[in-house]
Enzyme design. Structure first.
Site, PDB file in Angstrom:
ATOM      1  N   GLU A  80      38.715  47.498  30.315  1.00  0.00           N
ATOM      2  CA  GLU A  80      37.459  48.524  30.930  1.00  0.00           C
ATOM      3  C   GLU A  80      38.205  49.619  31.704  1.00  0.00           C
ATOM      4  OE1 GLU A  80      35.428  46.438  34.130  1.00  0.00           O
ATOM      5  OE2 GLU A  80      35.811  44.845  32.916  1.00  0.00           O
ATOM      6  N   CYS A 112      34.859  42.094  30.770  1.00  0.00           N
ATOM      7  CA  CYS A 112      36.043  41.240  30.685  1.00  0.00           C
ATOM      8  C   CYS A 112      36.355  40.430  29.413  1.00  0.00           C
ATOM      9  CB  CYS A 112      36.167  40.407  32.057  1.00  0.00           C
ATOM     10  SG  CYS A 112      35.983  41.339  33.573  1.00  0.00           S
ATOM     11  N   THR A 153      39.906  41.069  44.553  1.00  0.00           N
ATOM     12  CA  THR A 153      40.210  40.228  43.124  1.00  0.00           C
ATOM     13  C   THR A 153      40.656  41.303  42.251  1.00  0.00           C
ATOM     14  OG1 THR A 153      37.892  40.506  42.491  1.00  0.00           O
ATOM     15  CG2 THR A 153      38.809  38.279  43.705  1.00  0.00           C
ATOM     16  N   ARG A 198      24.947  38.846  44.040  1.00  0.00           N
ATOM     17  CA  ARG A 198      24.762  37.625  43.624  1.00  0.00           C
ATOM     18  C   ARG A 198      24.228  37.393  42.525  1.00  0.00           C
ATOM     19  NH1 ARG A 198      24.790  33.658  47.671  1.00  0.00           N
ATOM     20  NH2 ARG A 198      25.162  34.379  49.746  1.00  0.00           N
ATOM     21  N   THR A 200      25.731  38.565  39.966  1.00  0.00           N
ATOM     22  CA  THR A 200      26.676  38.375  38.975  1.00  0.00           C
ATOM     23  C   THR A 200      26.858  36.502  38.733  1.00  0.00           C
ATOM     24  OG1 THR A 200      28.214  38.183  40.728  1.00  0.00           O
ATOM     25  CG2 THR A 200      27.789  40.372  39.624  1.00  0.00           C
ATOM     26  N   HIS A 233      36.664  32.182  32.101  1.00  0.00           N
ATOM     27  CA  HIS A 233      37.077  33.438  32.667  1.00  0.00           C
ATOM     28  C   HIS A 233      36.971  33.165  34.223  1.00  0.00           C
ATOM     29  CE1 HIS A 233      37.012  37.429  33.619  1.00  0.00           C
ATOM     30  NE2 HIS A 233      35.862  37.346  34.249  1.00  0.00           N
ATOM     31  N   ARG A 242      33.829  25.886  39.450  1.00  0.00           N
ATOM     32  CA  ARG A 242      32.242  25.293  39.444  1.00  0.00           C
ATOM     33  C   ARG A 242      31.720  24.985  38.496  1.00  0.00           C
ATOM     34  NH1 ARG A 242      28.716  29.202  43.068  1.00  0.00           N
ATOM     35  NH2 ARG A 242      30.582  28.908  44.421  1.00  0.00           N
TER      36      ARG A 242
END
Lengths: 341, 134
Positions: A80, A112, A153, A198, A200, A233, A242
């Site tokens: 990207e 991504c 990040t 959130r 996302t 990912h 998680r």
């Protein structure tokens, strides 16, 4: 059958710590680091971009795979942050590994997961006998607006995979799960992406990664315990941990491929670098599940079995490469990212 | 630099492809059409020759006041490098601090951005050098 013939990874040597970014914006580094499970991220050199990172990864892949680059029939670069809006990165890579002129090449964009989309195309072209080898690259110099949560990040790096009929790891199957979900985007001409905060999470990352993983395992009749390694990912360190737990994977299955805590989110490079790090340590017979995620949104899932050929393959040692690093302060980080130009 | 010139030189700039004289065996970079030693005997006998990319720093200088197109990139190191094949190249040393660079340092070539024609123009890539892993 299609297989991974070789792989190469590259991450620039510069790093910035989460606490240095937090210092600038008056945030608490400890709570950000523990919330994201990211401690530092890679930063491109001032003369590095997606093209140069892709070339580094591609050259390593060709070198270790010991193939004639002229036999590569397709190169796809997913990113990207292609240096040009119009003018392919893939042709720069093709020229730099001397694969030209008899090949097809294109740049992909799917947030991504553009790199794994390229992998799927290479698999299809190999299986249909249209090409002998295909190269798929996922690479980024990830953009994030100064002060945005993404800044902790958004990192730089990439990985290249050469796909052929036989190799170090057989690709047993691949499936995708795709919907129209506007969780993250970058408008034409805009330097930085926007995102739904959130939003996302659950309706985006978790929904797509989990559905793709479940669909693949259902199709193949496998369960999480059948896999030696799992790569999901890595937009941060927390999400893949998680999602692994939710799907029934154990921590030890994802540890080897989890690079985000020490390099950040390399966007299109993320899951492919994770797979490369796993191939660095996998043994013959190891089974790997890889699930990428691209905002917008979709996930590509792959079921891979490592073959005996891995034993004689000269592995790159990605974690060792990552030890060669130099920390920079925030102002230098901005200079290296050419934010002042 | 114009796009046509850059494009013509891509094999040399990306992959260090020079020429080897088919008569005396001397390697030239940048590529030459004729060997200056063998002259007419070398005509038609100059073969493409890819350098290994490995070399040794013979001398270097630190650029602190760069030309306008490299403004903002200084300080950086430009070095004279003796390639393992015997020819000499001038190139930038990247990915190490200025203090680390020394005569005799082993280096290897890598592909980096060299310059760009402003915000709207072409981006030119080419070889630079970094400390060799060996």
């Amino acid at each position: 059958m299609a297989a991974i013939v070789g792989y190469g990874a590259y991450v620039p040597r510069y790093r910035i710590k989460v606490e240095e970014i937090a210092r600038i914006w008056g945030k608490q580094a400890a709570s950000i680091s523990s919330g994201l499970y990211v401690f530092e991220k890679s930063v491109p050199g001032i003369d590095e971009d997606t093209a140069t990172i892709s070339v580094e990864a591609a050259r390593r892949a060709v070198k270790h795979a010991k193939i004639n680059p002229k036999e590569i029939g397709a190169i796809y670069v997913g990113s990207e942050s292609h240096p040009y809006a119009v003018k392919p990165t893939a042709t720069i890579v093709a020229e730099a590994i001397e694969a030209t002129p008899e090949l097809t090449a294109a740049d992909y964009e799917f947030a991504c997961k553009a790199g794994t989309a390229g992998m799927q195309n290479c698999i299809a072209l190999v299986k249909s006998n249209m090409i002998k080898y295909g190269m798929a690259i996922g690479a980024d110099v990830a953009q994030a607006a100064p002060g945005d949560a993404l800044e902790y990040t958004a990192a730089a790096g990439g990985a290249a995979f050469i796909i052929g009929k036989e190799g170090i790891a057989e690709i047993n199957d691949t499936i995708s799960f795709t919907t129209d979900t506007p969780d993250f985007w970058r408008r034409e001409g805009e330097p930085y992406p926007g995102h739904g905060e959130r939003f996302t999470g659950e309706p985006a990352y978790f929904k797509h990664v989990m559905n793709a993983a479940k669909m693949l395992m259902e199709k193949l009749g496998t369960k999480p315990s059948d896999y030696d390694y799992a790569v999901f990912h890595q937009p941060n360190g927390k999400f893949p941990m998680r999602v692994a737990k939710k799907l029934g994977f154990e921590k030890k299955q994802i540890e080897d491929g989890l690079l985000c805590p020490i390099i950040g989110n390399t966007y299109s490079g993320s899951s492919m670098l994770g797979l490369a790090a796993v191939l660095d340590v996998a043994k013959a017979g190891s089974r790997i599940i890889v699930v990428s995620y691209g905002s917008g949104a979709g996930s590509d899932a792959f079921d891979i079995t490592v073959t005996d050929k891995i034993e004689e393959y000269e592995r790159q040692g990605i974690r060792k490469m990552l030890e060669n690093k130099e920390y920079v302060d925030y102002a230098t980080y901005m200079k290296l990212r050419r934010e002042f130009e | 630099m114009g796009v046509a010139r850059y494009w013509r030189e891509i094999p040399a700039r990306y992959n260090l492809i020079g020429k080897k004289c088919g008569v005396c065996g001397k390697v030239y970079f940048p590529p030459r059409i004729v060997c200056p030693k063998c002259r007419r005997k070398s005509i038609g006998k100059m073969e493409d020759y890819k350098l290994s990319g490995k070399g040794t720093v013979e001398s270097f200088t630190v650029i602190r006041v760069p030309p306008p197109e490299f403004e903002g990139k200084s300080p950086y190191v430009m070095a004279l490098i003796k390639m393992d094949e015997g020819c000499y190249l001038t190139g930038q040393i990247v990915d190490c601090s200025i203090d680390e660079v020394h005569i005799g340092m082993r280096v290897e070539a890598c592909l980096r951005r060299i310059q760009e024609d402003g915000k709207r123009g072409a981006i030119y890539y080419g070889y630079k050098f970094r400390k060799a892993k060996e």
